[in-house]
Scaffold this motif. Structure first.
Motif: not given
Length: 111
Positions: A35-43, A67-73, A76-86, A88-90
């Motif tokens: 697995a590879v993680v590309h994170c834009g959360c802190c740089g 935190g809580t689930l915000d959205d889920l879409n 094909d072979d991907r899923t976009v999930i949005r969720y809440v953290t302290d 903001g929304v990720m």
């Protein structure tokens, strides 16, 4: 949608549930060995290798719990999930291998 043998939405929900629970082992089980993680959360950072991904999650669970689930879409072979953290929304895009394990995780805050 392509014919796949796993449910990308269910895996995304399992991933968020494990993240919310702080369950490192469950998170790691959901990721493929390469697995590879590309994170834009802190740089912008790219994390590769099993131990580096584990270290990323140890730090992420401590610093930025989900935190809580915000959205889920699915698409094909991907899923976009949005969720809440302290912080903001990720947004996380989960791409899967043929076995339904997370091959690429691309996450960033929504502005």
């Amino acid at each position: 949608m392509t014919n796949i043998s796993y449910d990308p939405m269910a895996i995304a929900v399992d991933w968020l549930d494990a993240y919310r629970a702080g369950d490192l082992e469950a998170i790691m089980e959901l990721h493929s060995e390469d697995a590879v993680v590309h994170c834009g959360c802190c740089g912008v950072q790219t994390i590769t290798g099993r131990e580096a991904v584990r270290a990323y999650w140890i730090d992420r669970l401590r610093k930025c719990p989900a935190g809580t689930l915000d959205d889920l879409n699915p698409s094909d072979d991907r899923t976009v999930i949005r969720y809440v953290t302290d912080a903001g929304v990720m947004s996380a895009v989960l791409a899967f291998d043929a076995a339904g394990r997370i091959k690429v995780l691309d996450c960033s805050p929504l502005y």
